[in-house]
Enzyme design. Structure first.
Site: not given
Length: 963
Positions: A412, A488
Site C-alpha cells: 500500500e 489480502e
C-alpha cells in the site's frame, strides 16, 4: 550543506553491506539482557551518555529486546492509515520520544584477537545511532531490517566495553513504515557482537534447483571469503566441492511446504564454518500458472504481523514456533510477512516445518493516500536509494530460505518510479523468485497479479480471464497472462469472517487463481488491566492517542493470547487439503495436496444417533496420489431410531513434527437418517384449557400476565418474556470502517429502539393468543408478532410465534426471534444441534451436528470489542439448567438459532471492552428463526445475497418443558 539531524536523512544508513543471516561457528556474543535506559521527549538531548565513564547508575533498567512504551515510557499509539505526525518529509516533530541505551560488557575468554568485529542490530524502531566506547560507529533506519557495523577499532579486547545507542521514535524512515500496527519504539530484536575471522565466510548464497521431470537437483553455493578457498559439503548427498562449483545430482528429494525436506550442509574455510539447511525447489510461472516443482501452487495463507500482547513485536522463538505450529495444525500452508521481513528465526522455522512464504519489504506509505498521494516516497526521487536499500537488505538477508517463494516490494505505497527501481534491482539479483506488489494494478513491475478484498464475482471474473481491461493493450495482455494471488481477503476482525467457502471454491476451480492470504493472523491487543485489576486487551484510543483507528488493530484469527477464534476454526475447515463428501452409499475422498499422497492419514468414521455414539470404525483408503480421488464404501451400519449422522475424519496416522498422531486434518458429516415425523410433534396430546386466576392466566406449567400476555413464571422459575428480538450488538463487519456498513442503516431505521405494544390478549378454549405490534418511533412500518400458547398434557407448553410485516420495514434485518429472561442460576446449557462453536449463516463451517454442553460463560466469545457472538445454529433442542438440578428445556419443530447470555443484546451493544459487561442476574435465552450473515465488510465485501435476512414473515414453533 543540510543542518538536519542524522535521523532526518533521505539517504540509506551508512552500515556494512547487507548479507545473509548465517549460522556460524565464529564466536558470537549476545548483548541481550537488562540495559541502562534514559527516556526523553526530544531527540536533541545531551550526548554525555556515550562516554564509557559516564555514571548511569541513576538510570532505569530496560530489557533488550523490548519496546519502551510497554515498560511505562511514553505510550503505545495505533493508526491504520494516517501518520501520527505532519507530512513534511524528511522532517519529524520536535516532540520526538527518544530512548538512550547503555550496556557494559566484557569479551569472553578466548575471543580471537585477530580478524574483525561486527556489531549487529536485528531491529531498531525507528532509527538508531550507535557508539562503542565513545566512538561513533554509525546509524541505522529500516526498523525491521538488520544493520551491521564494523567496530573492530573501537573494541577493547582485554577490558570493559560500553555500547551506547540512541533510538528515536520518529525519523525519515517513519514515512516508509506506516504499516497498520502499533507505533512502538526501541531495540526490539537482538543485539549481537560477531567475530569476523580473517579468511572467514562473510556471505553465502545457495541456489538449489529441482527438475520435476527427472528428479535431479542442481546445487550452486557461492561464498564471499576474500581470497580464502572454501569447500561446500553436503554429506547426505556425497557433495564435497569448492564453493562456486555447480553440482548436478541425479536424484534429490524436493522441498515443499507439505514435505519440507532439508539437507544439512557446511561451507568451510580454515577460519570459519557456516552451517546451512538446503532445500531443493524451483518456482516458475508457466503458461500463466505459478508452479513449485512443476505443480500448481495454491496458497491457503494468512498475513502475519509479529505480535505478543506483552512484548509487542519483540517476539521470542517460542512465540514464533507457536505461530508456525498453530498454522500447520489449522491447514495453513503459506504466510505473507506483512508488512516487513520477520525475525530471521521465523523463516528458519518455515523452512523446517514447511510453509510457503511471501517475504515482504519493510515499506508502506499508506498515509499518503489521505493527501491524494502527493509527495509519495514511491515516486519521489529523493527516496530512491533508501527504497532500493530496503529491498536489498530484505533479499540479501533472506535469500537462502527455500520457504521464500516470492518477494514482495512492500504494501500500500501507491505506485511510482522507485518501486520500478526496487523491482529492477531484485530481478537482477535474484531471478529465481517472482515479484509481487499489490498496488501495481497494471502489473508493470511485477510477475504476479494481486489484489485485496475483491468481491467473489470479481475474483471469478479474474479466474475466467474476464476482468475489466486496462487502458494500455500491451499491459492488459501481459497482466492477463499472469497468475493471480488474493494477497489480502476475508478480514478476520471480530465476529467473522463470513463467506470463506465461496472464495475457496473459486481458488480450487480456476487454475489462474492461486488462493490468497486471510487478513490476519493475530489480534494486536495489548494486555491491560482495569483499575480494580481485571484483565483486558487494549486497542487504539485506550492510551489517549489524539489520532487513532480504534479496534481496527484487532483483526486476527487468534486472540492476543494466541487462543483460537471461531474464525480460525472456519479457516481450518475451508483450507482442508483432503475433501471428503458423500457419494451414494460410499465416501468420495479427493486429495488436494500439492505433492503428498494420503498414506500419512488414517480415515476414521463415527456413527451417532441423536448425538450418542453407537458405532465407529476405520476406512481403508490407501495412498491416493496428489490431485486424484477415490470412492470408498461405508460398512454396513447398525439401525438407528433418531437423527443419525456418520462423521468421517482424516487424522494423522503417526506423529508429525507439528502435531501428534490422531490430529484431525479434515472431516465431513453425512446424514444417515432423519426422524420420520417432526421432532417436537411426534404425538398430539390434547390441549389443557387455560385457567384465569387473580389477573393471571395459568396454562399448564406457565403463568402469564393477563393484561400484557407476558410469561412471568414457568414452573418454579420466574421468567421475563418472550419478546420479539430484532437487534444484535453490531459486529465489526456490521460497523464496516472500510466497507459498506449496515449498522447506520439499522440504527437509521430504528431497529435498536423498537417499542412494543400489546394489541390483544385473547383466551380461547385451547390456549392464549397474544398479538403485538413492534415498531420504532417516526415510521409507519412495523413487525407484528403473535404468540399462541397451548398447554399440553404432561406439563408441556407449546408456543407458536408468527411474525408478520406491516408496511415498509427495511431489510436486511439483524436477526429475527424472541428473547426470554430466565433466572441467572440457570447457567448450564446442553443442546442438540450444530456445535460446539458459534455459527451464523455464512460462518460456523467447522461445526457439526451433535450433542454438546457448555456453561453460559463458555458460550460467550471474548472479542476484543464486544459484539454479537455465541450463537449456536441448527438447534433441535436445548436445556438450560442449574448446577443443583432443574431448569427449562426448549424443543423446535424446525431447527432454530440459540444464544444464551448473562446480559442483554443492548448491554452488549453499549460495551467497549469485555470488562464492561456485568451479569445482570438473568440468563437471557434468545431463540431465532433467522440471522443476518456476517460477511467481511470491516475491510472488504459485505454479506453475500444468499445470507441476507429479509424483512419477511417468519414462524417459530417451540415446545417448552420444566425439568
Amino acid at each position: 550543506m543540510s543542518d538536519r539531524p542524522w535521523y532526518e536523512s533521505f539517504a540509506p544508513p551508512p552500515a556494512l553491506p547487507a548479507r545473509a543471516w548465517l549460522d556460524t561457528d565464529a564466536p558470537r556474543l549476545s548483548l541481550d539482557g537488562l540495559w541502562r535506559f534514559r527516556y526523553a521527549g526530544r531527540a536533541d538531548g545531551p550526548l554525555d551518555f556515550i562516554r564509557p565513564a559516564f555514571d548511569d547508575t541513576g538510570w532505569e533498567r530496560l530489557p533488550v529486546p523490548s519496546h519502551w512504551q510497554l515498560h511505562g515510557y511514553g505510550a503505545p499509539a495505533y493508526t491504520n492509515i494516517s501518520y501520527p505526525f505532519p507530512l513534511d518529509p524528511p522532517r519529524v516533530p520536535d516532540e520526538n520520544p527518544t530512548g538512550d541505551h547503555r550496556h557494559a560488557f566484557r569479551l569472553p575468554e578466548g575471543w580471537p584477537p585477530g580478524g574483525r568485529a561486527v556489531l549487529r542490530l536485528a531491529g531498531a524502531d525507528s532509527a538508531a545511532r550507535v557508539w562503542l566506547n565513545g566512538v561513533e560507529v554509525g546509524w541505522t533506519s529500516g526498523s525491521r531490517l538488520t544493520s551491521e557495523f564494523d567496530v573492530t577499532e573501537a573494541l577493547r579486547p582485554g577490558g570493559d566495553n560500553v555500547v551506547a545507542v540512541r533510538v528515536v521514535q520518529w525519523s525519515a524512515g517513519s514515512y516508509l513504515e506506516d504499516q497498520d500496527m502499533w507505533w512502538l519504539s526501541g531495540l526490539f530484536r537482538g543485539v549481537d557482537l560477531l567475530a569476523r575471522p580473517a579468511g572467514g565466510v562473510a556471505d553465502v548464497e545457495v541456489r538449489a534447483d529441482y527438475d520435476h521431470h527427472t528428479g535431479a537437483g542442481t546445487l550452486t553455493v557461492t561464498a564471499a571469503t576474500g581470497q580464502a578457498p572454501a569447500r561446500v559439503r553436503v554429506p547426505e548427498l556425497g557433495v564435497d566441492v569448492a564453493a562456486g562449483e555447480t553440482v548436478r545430482l541425479p536424484r534429490v528429494e524436493p522441498w515443499s511446504a507439505e514435505r519440507p525436506r532439508l539437507y544439512d550442509a557446511t561451507v568451510s574455510t580454515g577460519a570459519e564454518t557456516v552451517t546451512l539447511r538446503i532445500g531443493f525447489r524451483t518456482v516458475r510461472v508457466v503458461d500463466g500458472v505459478l508452479t513449485a516443482n512443476g505443480r500448481r501452487l495454491l496458497f491457503r495463507g494468512v498475513n502475519r504481523h509479529e505480535f505478543h500482547p506483552d512484548r509487542g513485536r519483540a517476539v521470542t522463538e517460542e512465540d514464533m514456533r507457536e505461530d508456525v505450529l498453530l498454522m500447520k495444525q489449522h491447514n495453513i500452508n503459506a504466510v505473507r510477512t506483512s508488512h516487513y521481513p520477520p525475525h530471521p528465526r521465523f523463516l528458519d522455522l518455515c523452512d523446517e516445518y514447511g510453509l510457503w512464504v511471501v517475504d515482504e519489504c519493510d515499506l508502506e506509505t499508506h498515509g499518503y493516500g489521505t493527501v491524494d498521494w502527493r509527495g509519495n516516497p514511491a515516486d519521489d526521487p529523493r527516496w530512491r536509494d533508501a527504497l532500493v536499500d530496503r529491498m536489498r537488505r530484505t533479499v540479501e538477508r533472506d535469500k537462502n530460505h527455500p520457504s521464500v517463494v516470492l518477494w514482495s516490494l512492500g504494501n500500500e505505497s501507491g505506485s511510482g518510479r522507485n518501486l520500478a527501481a526496487m523491482a529492477g534491482w531484485t530481478r537482477r539479483r535474484d531471478p529465481s523468485r517472482p515479484l509481487l506488489y499489490e498496488r501495481d494494478w497494471t502489473c508493470r513491475d511485477v510477475d504476479v497479479y494481486s489484489r485485496m478484498y475483491l468481491p467473489v464475482a470479481e475474483v471469478e471474473a479474474i479466474g475466467r480471464g474476464e476482468e475489466a481491461p486496462l487502458d494500455d493493450p500491451a499491459l492488459d495482455a501481459r497482466r492477463r497472462a499472469m497468475p493471480f494471488i488474493h494477497v489480502e481477503y476475508a478480514h478476520a476482525m471480530g465476529n467473522g469472517p463470513g463467506g470463506l467457502a465461496e472464495y475457496q471454491r473459486l481458488y480450487e476451480r480456476y487454475p489462474r487463481l492461486h488462493g490468497g492470504f486471510v487478513w490476519e493472523w493475530i489480534d494486536h491487543g495489548i494486555r491491560a488491566r482495569t483499575d480494580d485489576g481485571r484483565e483486558f486487551f487494549a486497542y487504539g484510543g485506550d492510551f489517549g492517542e489524539e489520532v487513532h483507528d480504534g479496534n481496527f488493530v484487532a483483526d486476527g484469527l487468534l486472540f492476543p493470547d494466541r487462543t483460537s477464534s471461531p474464525g480460525l476454526l472456519d479457516v481450518k475447515k475451508v483450507f482442508e487439503p483432503v475433501q471428503i463428501a458423500g457419494s451414494g452409499d460410499g465416501v468420495a475422498i479427493a486429495n488436494r495436496y500439492l505433492d503428498s499422497g494420503l498414506s500419512h492419514l488414517d480415515f476414521r468414521w463415527t456413527l451417532e444417533d441423536d448425538g450418542e455414539v453407537v458405532a465407529r470404525g476405520t476406512l481403508a483408503v490407501g495412498d491416493v496420489p496428489a490431485g486424484e480421488s477415490t470412492v470408498v464404501r461405508l460398512p454396513s451400519l447398525p439401525a438407528t431410531t433418531g437423527e443419525a449422522y456418520v462423521t468421517v475424519c482424516a487424522v494423522l496416522a503417526a506423529d508429525e513434527p507439528w502435531a501428534k498422531a490422531g490430529h484431525e486434518v479434515a472431516s465431513t458429516q453425512l446424514e444417515v437418517r432423519q426422524p420420520a415425523t417432526p421432532r417436537a410433534v411426534t404425538t398430539s396430546p390434547a390441549p389443557v384449557p387455560p385457567r384465569p386466576e387473580g389477573g393471571q392466566l395459568h396454562a399448564g406449567p406457565a403463568v402469564l400476565d393477563g393484561r400484557t400476555g407476558r410469561l412471568v413464571r414457568l414452573g418454579p422459575w420466574e421468567v421475563d418474556g418472550p419478546r420479539l428480538q430484532v437487534w444484535r450488538a453490531p459486529t465489526d463487519n456490521d460497523r464496516a470502517p472500510h466497507g459498506e456498513a449496515l449498522e447506520p442503516v439499522w440504527r437509521g431505521a430504528g431497529l435498536d429502539r423498537l417499542t412494543h405494544r400489546v394489541d390483544e390478549v385473547a383466551v380461547t378454549g385451547t390456549g392464549v393468543v397474544v398479538r403485538t405490534r413492534v415498531a420504532p418511533a417516526a415510521v409507519d412500518g412495523a413487525l407484528l408478532a403473535t404468540y399462541a400458547w397451548t398447554a399440553l398434557a404432561g406439563d408441556r407448553l407449546r408456543l407458536v410465534v408468527d411474525i408478520g410485516v406491516e408496511g415498509h420495514v427495511p431489510g436486511p434485518l439483524p436477526m429475527l426471534g424472541v428473547v426470554l429472561g430466565l433466572p441467572g442460576e440457570l447457567d448450564q446449557v446442553e443442546w442438540f444441534g450444530r456445535g460446539p462453536g458459534e455459527a451464523y449463516p455464512d460462518t460456523g463451517l467447522a461445526t457439526r451436528v451433535g450433542r454438546w454442553f457448555r456453561t453460559v460463560g463458555e458460550l460467550q466469545t471474548p472479542y476484543l470489542f464486544p459484539q454479537e457472538n455465541g450463537r449456536r445454529a441448527g438447534v433441535r433442542w436445548a436445556s438450560v439448567t442449574a448446577g443443583r438440578g432443574g431448569g427449562v428445556r426448549v424443543e423446535g419443530r424446525a431447527p432454530f438459532g440459540l444464544t444464551v447470555r448473562p446480559w442483554t443484546a443492548e448491554a452488549l451493544d453499549r460495551a467497549a471492552h469485555p470488562t464492561d459487561l456485568v451479569a445482570d442476574g438473568h440468563t437471557w435465552l434468545t431463540l431465532d428463526a433467522g440471522h443476518n450473515g456476517i460477511g467481511s465488510a470491516s475491510c472488504g465485501p459485505g454479506v453475500l445475497p444468499g445470507y441476507l435476512l429479509p424483512a419477511a414473515p417468519a414462524r417459530l414453533e417451540l415446545e417448552l418443558r420444566v425439568l
